[in-house]
Motif scaffolding. Sequence first.
Motif, PDB file in Angstrom:
ATOM      1  N   ASP A  50       0.823  -1.207   0.000  1.00  0.00           N
ATOM      2  CA  ASP A  50       0.000   0.000   0.000  1.00  0.00           C
ATOM      3  C   ASP A  50       0.863   1.265   0.000  1.00  0.00           C
ATOM      4  O   ASP A  50       0.495   2.274   0.558  1.00  0.00           O
ATOM      5  N   ALA A  51       2.030   1.195  -0.651  1.00  0.00           N
ATOM      6  CA  ALA A  51       2.912   2.348  -0.697  1.00  0.00           C
ATOM      7  C   ALA A  51       2.347   3.449  -1.583  1.00  0.00           C
ATOM      8  O   ALA A  51       2.675   4.603  -1.418  1.00  0.00           O
ATOM      9  N   TYR A  52       1.484   3.072  -2.521  1.00  0.00           N
ATOM     10  CA  TYR A  52       0.886   4.045  -3.423  1.00  0.00           C
ATOM     11  C   TYR A  52      -0.611   4.084  -3.194  1.00  0.00           C
ATOM     12  O   TYR A  52      -1.216   3.071  -2.854  1.00  0.00           O
ATOM     13  N   PRO A  53      -1.249   5.219  -3.397  1.00  0.00           N
ATOM     14  CA  PRO A  53      -2.701   5.286  -3.180  1.00  0.00           C
ATOM     15  C   PRO A  53      -3.427   4.417  -4.209  1.00  0.00           C
ATOM     16  O   PRO A  53      -2.959   4.250  -5.324  1.00  0.00           O
ATOM     17  N   PRO A  54      -4.567   3.849  -3.820  1.00  0.00           N
ATOM     18  CA  PRO A  54      -5.294   3.003  -4.758  1.00  0.00           C
ATOM     19  C   PRO A  54      -5.850   3.816  -5.924  1.00  0.00           C
ATOM     20  O   PRO A  54      -6.144   5.007  -5.787  1.00  0.00           O
ATOM     21  N   GLU A  55      -5.993   3.133  -7.070  1.00  0.00           N
ATOM     22  CA  GLU A  55      -6.477   3.823  -8.256  1.00  0.00           C
ATOM     23  C   GLU A  55      -7.978   4.065  -8.191  1.00  0.00           C
ATOM     24  O   GLU A  55      -8.468   5.079  -8.638  1.00  0.00           O
ATOM     25  N   ASP A  56      -8.727   3.103  -7.654  1.00  0.00           N
ATOM     26  CA  ASP A  56     -10.176   3.256  -7.556  1.00  0.00           C
ATOM     27  C   ASP A  56     -10.661   2.475  -6.334  1.00  0.00           C
ATOM     28  O   ASP A  56      -9.874   1.891  -5.603  1.00  0.00           O
ATOM     29  N   TYR A  57     -11.974   2.483  -6.130  1.00  0.00           N
ATOM     30  CA  TYR A  57     -12.535   1.835  -4.951  1.00  0.00           C
ATOM     31  C   TYR A  57     -12.428   0.322  -5.019  1.00  0.00           C
ATOM     32  O   TYR A  57     -12.343  -0.343  -3.992  1.00  0.00           O
ATOM     33  N   ARG A  58     -12.422  -0.236  -6.206  1.00  0.00           N
ATOM     34  CA  ARG A  58     -12.288  -1.689  -6.331  1.00  0.00           C
ATOM     35  C   ARG A  58     -10.931  -2.158  -5.817  1.00  0.00           C
ATOM     36  O   ARG A  58     -10.841  -3.150  -5.104  1.00  0.00           O
ATOM     37  N   SER A  59      -9.872  -1.457  -6.199  1.00  0.00           N
ATOM     38  CA  SER A  59      -8.547  -1.870  -5.738  1.00  0.00           C
ATOM     39  C   SER A  59      -8.406  -1.636  -4.237  1.00  0.00           C
ATOM     40  O   SER A  59      -7.746  -2.417  -3.545  1.00  0.00           O
TER      41      SER A  59
ATOM     42  N   ALA B   7     -10.870  -1.911  -2.064  1.00  0.00           N
ATOM     43  CA  ALA B   7     -11.613  -3.012  -1.445  1.00  0.00           C
ATOM     44  C   ALA B   7     -10.845  -4.321  -1.574  1.00  0.00           C
ATOM     45  O   ALA B   7     -10.891  -5.166  -0.675  1.00  0.00           O
ATOM     46  N   ALA B   8     -10.112  -4.498  -2.672  1.00  0.00           N
ATOM     47  CA  ALA B   8      -9.325  -5.720  -2.841  1.00  0.00           C
ATOM     48  C   ALA B   8      -8.157  -5.762  -1.860  1.00  0.00           C
ATOM     49  O   ALA B   8      -7.797  -6.841  -1.373  1.00  0.00           O
ATOM     50  N   GLU B   9      -7.577  -4.599  -1.561  1.00  0.00           N
ATOM     51  CA  GLU B   9      -6.450  -4.567  -0.618  1.00  0.00           C
ATOM     52  C   GLU B   9      -6.909  -4.745   0.827  1.00  0.00           C
ATOM     53  O   GLU B   9      -6.211  -5.351   1.637  1.00  0.00           O
ATOM     54  N   TYR B  10      -8.089  -4.230   1.167  1.00  0.00           N
ATOM     55  CA  TYR B  10      -8.579  -4.278   2.542  1.00  0.00           C
ATOM     56  C   TYR B  10     -10.001  -4.849   2.585  1.00  0.00           C
ATOM     57  O   TYR B  10     -10.963  -4.115   2.803  1.00  0.00           O
ATOM     58  N   PRO B  11     -10.167  -6.174   2.420  1.00  0.00           N
ATOM     59  CA  PRO B  11     -11.532  -6.732   2.386  1.00  0.00           C
ATOM     60  C   PRO B  11     -12.237  -6.640   3.741  1.00  0.00           C
ATOM     61  O   PRO B  11     -13.443  -6.389   3.788  1.00  0.00           O
TER      62      PRO B  11
END
Length: 160
Positions: free
Chosen positions: A40-49, A51-55
């Motif tokens: 998670d060093a970079y901000p996620p591109e969208d809400y799907r990514s 949610a995929a990183e932090y279920p």
Amino acid sequence: MSEADAKRERIKAKVAASQERLTRDSAALPVASRRANLPDAYPPEDYRSLAAEYPLLTVAAGIGAGLLIGALVPKRFGGKLGKRALAIATVAGELGLAYGKHASNAALEAGQEGLAKAGEASAPLRRKAVRMAGSAGGSARSTGLAVAREVLKLATRIRK
């Protein structure tokens, strides 16, 4: 020697002394450690990514939003909404069963048509068509039953 030349010489001497100090002091300084690239060093591109990183965080946020909305909605509205949701779920279940029966009948008709078109020389093709029609009918039937089960579960939850 002119005054400008003397100034130039002093500046050159100061720069040389500074360079010498930097090289001498840099050997005494510790080497900076490099950080490993974290997921998670970079901000996620969208809400799907995200949610995929932090279920688990996503599930907790959904529960929290549900509790907040439930606290804000009046009880009378919830009762009316529950009745309407139950009616919609019942209709959806009935539509699912009807769709399952229709798909099953269509698959059986398609299988029968395939058998009628196939001649004596195409026995393996006929067997394959029968198997496919049977599996399509079975899957349509199981899909209808699964929809009905979910509707019943939803209806029992709403009634509680």
